[in-house]
Scaffold this motif. Structure first.
Motif, PDB file in Angstrom:
ATOM      1  N   ALA A 170       0.822  -1.210   0.000  1.00  0.00           N
ATOM      2  CA  ALA A 170       0.000   0.000   0.000  1.00  0.00           C
ATOM      3  C   ALA A 170       0.852   1.255   0.000  1.00  0.00           C
ATOM      4  CB  ALA A 170      -0.907  -0.004   1.226  1.00  0.00           C
ATOM      5  N   ALA A 171       0.259   2.344  -0.511  1.00  0.00           N
ATOM      6  CA  ALA A 171       0.882   3.666  -0.449  1.00  0.00           C
ATOM      7  C   ALA A 171      -0.199   4.690  -0.170  1.00  0.00           C
ATOM      8  CB  ALA A 171       1.593   3.993  -1.749  1.00  0.00           C
ATOM      9  N   VAL A 239       4.570   4.443   2.607  1.00  0.00           N
ATOM     10  CA  VAL A 239       4.484   3.191   1.846  1.00  0.00           C
ATOM     11  C   VAL A 239       4.777   2.040   2.799  1.00  0.00           C
ATOM     12  CG1 VAL A 239       5.355   1.894  -0.137  1.00  0.00           C
ATOM     13  CG2 VAL A 239       5.304   4.382  -0.225  1.00  0.00           C
ATOM     14  N   SER A 240       4.023   0.960   2.675  1.00  0.00           N
ATOM     15  CA  SER A 240       4.273  -0.204   3.535  1.00  0.00           C
ATOM     16  C   SER A 240       5.665  -0.757   3.269  1.00  0.00           C
ATOM     17  CB  SER A 240       3.207  -1.281   3.306  1.00  0.00           C
ATOM     18  OG  SER A 240       3.124  -1.636   1.944  1.00  0.00           O
ATOM     19  N   PHE A 250      -5.017  -5.075   4.795  1.00  0.00           N
ATOM     20  CA  PHE A 250      -5.272  -4.065   5.827  1.00  0.00           C
ATOM     21  C   PHE A 250      -3.992  -3.744   6.593  1.00  0.00           C
ATOM     22  CE2 PHE A 250      -7.305  -1.508   8.836  1.00  0.00           C
ATOM     23  CZ  PHE A 250      -7.013  -1.928  10.122  1.00  0.00           C
ATOM     24  N   GLN A 251      -3.152  -4.755   6.843  1.00  0.00           N
ATOM     25  CA  GLN A 251      -1.886  -4.529   7.537  1.00  0.00           C
ATOM     26  C   GLN A 251      -0.960  -3.646   6.693  1.00  0.00           C
ATOM     27  OE1 GLN A 251      -0.014  -8.049   9.100  1.00  0.00           O
ATOM     28  NE2 GLN A 251      -1.966  -8.965   9.701  1.00  0.00           N
ATOM     29  N   ALA A 252      -0.982  -3.870   5.373  1.00  0.00           N
ATOM     30  CA  ALA A 252      -0.172  -3.040   4.482  1.00  0.00           C
ATOM     31  C   ALA A 252      -0.618  -1.585   4.559  1.00  0.00           C
ATOM     32  CB  ALA A 252      -0.272  -3.556   3.051  1.00  0.00           C
ATOM     33  N   TYR A 253      -1.931  -1.374   4.637  1.00  0.00           N
ATOM     34  CA  TYR A 253      -2.468  -0.015   4.692  1.00  0.00           C
ATOM     35  C   TYR A 253      -2.091   0.670   6.015  1.00  0.00           C
ATOM     36  CZ  TYR A 253      -5.901   3.767   4.840  1.00  0.00           C
ATOM     37  OH  TYR A 253      -6.520   4.986   4.937  1.00  0.00           O
ATOM     38  N   GLU A 255       0.451   0.020   7.862  1.00  0.00           N
ATOM     39  CA  GLU A 255       1.893   0.258   7.819  1.00  0.00           C
ATOM     40  C   GLU A 255       2.205   1.512   6.995  1.00  0.00           C
ATOM     41  OE1 GLU A 255       4.437  -3.382   7.858  1.00  0.00           O
ATOM     42  OE2 GLU A 255       5.227  -2.477   6.048  1.00  0.00           O
ATOM     43  N   ALA A 256       1.485   1.692   5.883  1.00  0.00           N
ATOM     44  CA  ALA A 256       1.684   2.878   5.047  1.00  0.00           C
ATOM     45  C   ALA A 256       1.273   4.143   5.802  1.00  0.00           C
ATOM     46  CB  ALA A 256       0.900   2.750   3.747  1.00  0.00           C
ATOM     47  N   LEU A 257       0.158   4.087   6.552  1.00  0.00           N
ATOM     48  CA  LEU A 257      -0.265   5.227   7.349  1.00  0.00           C
ATOM     49  C   LEU A 257       0.772   5.575   8.409  1.00  0.00           C
ATOM     50  CD1 LEU A 257      -4.074   4.603   7.981  1.00  0.00           C
ATOM     51  CD2 LEU A 257      -3.052   6.425   6.613  1.00  0.00           C
ATOM     52  N   SER A 258       1.334   4.546   9.016  1.00  0.00           N
ATOM     53  CA  SER A 258       2.371   4.761  10.024  1.00  0.00           C
ATOM     54  C   SER A 258       3.579   5.457   9.412  1.00  0.00           C
ATOM     55  CB  SER A 258       2.794   3.418  10.634  1.00  0.00           C
ATOM     56  OG  SER A 258       3.858   3.590  11.543  1.00  0.00           O
ATOM     57  N   GLY A 259       3.960   5.034   8.207  1.00  0.00           N
ATOM     58  CA  GLY A 259       5.073   5.671   7.510  1.00  0.00           C
ATOM     59  C   GLY A 259       4.776   7.115   7.170  1.00  0.00           C
ATOM     60  N   LEU A 260       3.521   7.403   6.873  1.00  0.00           N
ATOM     61  CA  LEU A 260       3.121   8.778   6.551  1.00  0.00           C
ATOM     62  C   LEU A 260       3.246   9.673   7.780  1.00  0.00           C
ATOM     63  CD1 LEU A 260       1.782  10.677   4.415  1.00  0.00           C
ATOM     64  CD2 LEU A 260      -0.397  10.039   5.428  1.00  0.00           C
ATOM     65  N   GLU A 261       2.805   9.171   8.933  1.00  0.00           N
ATOM     66  CA  GLU A 261       2.855   9.958  10.171  1.00  0.00           C
ATOM     67  C   GLU A 261       4.293  10.268  10.580  1.00  0.00           C
ATOM     68  OE1 GLU A 261      -1.216   7.945  11.979  1.00  0.00           O
ATOM     69  OE2 GLU A 261       0.733   7.528  12.883  1.00  0.00           O
TER      70      GLU A 261
END
Length: 458
Positions: A170-171, A239-240, A250-253, A255-261
């Motif tokens: 995910a991204a 990006v995950s 859902f886990q990929a998503y 992880e991508a949100l965490s990277g964004l934060e």
């Protein structure tokens, strides 16, 4: 444009139809002509037209048979049957195949135009319906995945949206406003199939999919850096870290949100992070990104210790590629840029050599039964025998002669599973004319004689 393929064995008929379409139906493009049914099947499979004008009576394979074959390979084509025979039997068979339009030869000009216009309208309506359906399907999938509550038909929805996909990542991106051409740009940056979703306030989400085995993180990291590089500092990108099975998207998503934060500034801030980004970009072949990261880092006026850290990291990178960086640490910006280009070029040469070795390995696996001389293989990749011998062992860890023997022994072991097969026949089949020599090589490689191995297969 609407793409039309014509299947008609009479040249004059094809010429007249093309002329009529060009004069009266500018939205239809004739993309090909087939003179018989078999050619019609081949061209339809390759070019995937929207409409096919199909003559019933053609040599080799008639129009009705051709339609059956085409529908199995390329569903969704709109067919118009064309024939000089006003036969109820033909019409009935055509209706069974879903053909809704029928033209008699010689046809009247107005009737032909009206028929083509009706089918043109049907094609446009089908496109719109498919677009709307795809949009609803994507919305449903994103709601399901991003909220962590899979739809009851989640697996079927995914299989329809991305057939044969086995892994995904995910991204997410947040900007004042996502670029209008972001989908087109993503298509240039990756060969993966992807689904996208735009949200208010500049939110943009995407899932990327591929078939086959799970890959490492290199492809993901390359796309992440490309998005940073191309979209600039205004966009925050997450990006995950890895690919996930389809049921775990859902886990990929998350992880991508965490990277964004963690990355709202969209670029690394600490010097060590800059160095890692520069080196990783060079490692994966993204020389332009490496230079961009370096430029941003250089403008922060890094201390001498940080510059030395980058220098040592570049030296290690070159060592990973079995080379030596015979350069002093640069003292100014121009020298640093030249060094980055040098390391990028060395990386390209390194992987080009690896590609050549893989090419030789593939050749050996396919032609192990032939005479395989080191000199011939060196000529195959246009290297000198000495350089080829050195590089082959450097990359594979074994000599070329030992590698050939290993591949041949693998095939020999497979053949020896047949306890009745003569050893002489096996020897010749894998490239050894002398059975005694084959036995000696086999014992050296495997640890027992071919006969003992064969008997052990009882």
């Amino acid at each position: 444009m609407i793409r039309l393929l014509m299947a008609e064995d009479e040249w004059l008929e094809r010429k007249a139809m093309k002329k009529l379409i060009a004069a009266h139906l500018p939205e239809i493009e004739v993309i090909g002509e087939a003179e018989n049914g078999l050619e019609a099947v081949e061209q339809a499979t390759r070019s995937r037209p929207d409409i096919m004008l199909m003559d019933i009576k053609m040599p080799g394979c008639n129009g009705l048979e051709a339609i059956q074959h085409i529908q199995q390979k390329v569903p969704g084509i709109h067919f118009i049957m064309v024939t000089a025979y006003d036969s109820f039997d033909y019409a009935r068979e055509a209706l069974k195949l879903g053909v809704k339009e029928y033209l008699l030869k010689p046809g009247k000009k107005d009737e032909t135009i009206q028929t083509l216009e009706r089918v043109q309208t049907a094609v446009l309506r089908s496109r719109q319906e498919q677009k709307q359906y795809s949009h609803r399907l994507q919305k449903l999938l994103f709601q399901s995945v991003c909220h962590g509550e899979p739809h009851e038909n989640y697996a079927e929805l995914l299989a329809e949206a991305v057939p044969r996909a086995s892994y995904g990542f995910a991204a997410v991106m947040r900007e004042e406003e996502a670029p209008e051409d972001i989908e087109e740009r993503l298509a240039q940056w990756t060969s993966d199939v992807f689904l996208t979703d735009r949200q208010p306030n500049g939110w943009f989400r995407a899932f990327f999919f591929h078939t086959g085995k799970s890959r490492g993180s290199e492809e993901i990291e390359r796309l992440r850096r490309r998005m940073h590089f191309e979209l600039g500092k205004k966009a925050a990108v997450g990006v995950s870290h890895k690919e996930y099975e389809m049921k775990l998207l859902f886990q990929a998503y998350v992880e991508a949100l965490s990277g964004l934060e963690k990355n709202q500034a969209a670029m690394p801030e600490q010097s060590s992070q800059w160095v890692s980004s520069i080196v990783n970009a060079l490692r994966t072949g993204e020389e332009k990104s490496a230079v961009y990261y370096w430029s941003e880092w250089w403008h922060t006026h890094p201390q001498k210790s940080s510059r030395r850290h980058l220098w040592l990291q570049l030296e290690e990178l070159v060592k990973e590629m079995n080379g030596t960086l015979e350069e002093d640490m640069p003292s100014d910006a121009a020298e640093w840029k030249r060094l980055l280009h040098l390391v990028g070029a060395y990386r390209g040469l390194h992987f080009q050599e690896h590609h050549q070795i893989e090419k030789v390995k593939a050749y050996v696996k396919e032609h192990y039964a032939k005479s395989l001389q080191l000199e011939d293989m060196a000529g195959y990749v246009q290297w000198s025998p000495a350089y080829f011998s050195h590089q082959f062992k450097e990359v594979t860890g074994v000599s070329f002669v030992d590698y050939v023997a290993r591949i041949r022994m693998q095939e020999a072991k497979r053949m020896l599973q047949d306890r009745e097969r003569p050893l002489k026949e096996i020897s010749i089949s894998i490239g050894y004319k002398d059975p005694n020599y084959f036995s000696r090589v086999f014992k050296k490689q495997v640890g027992c004689s071919p006969k003992q191995y064969q008997q052990g297969r009882k």
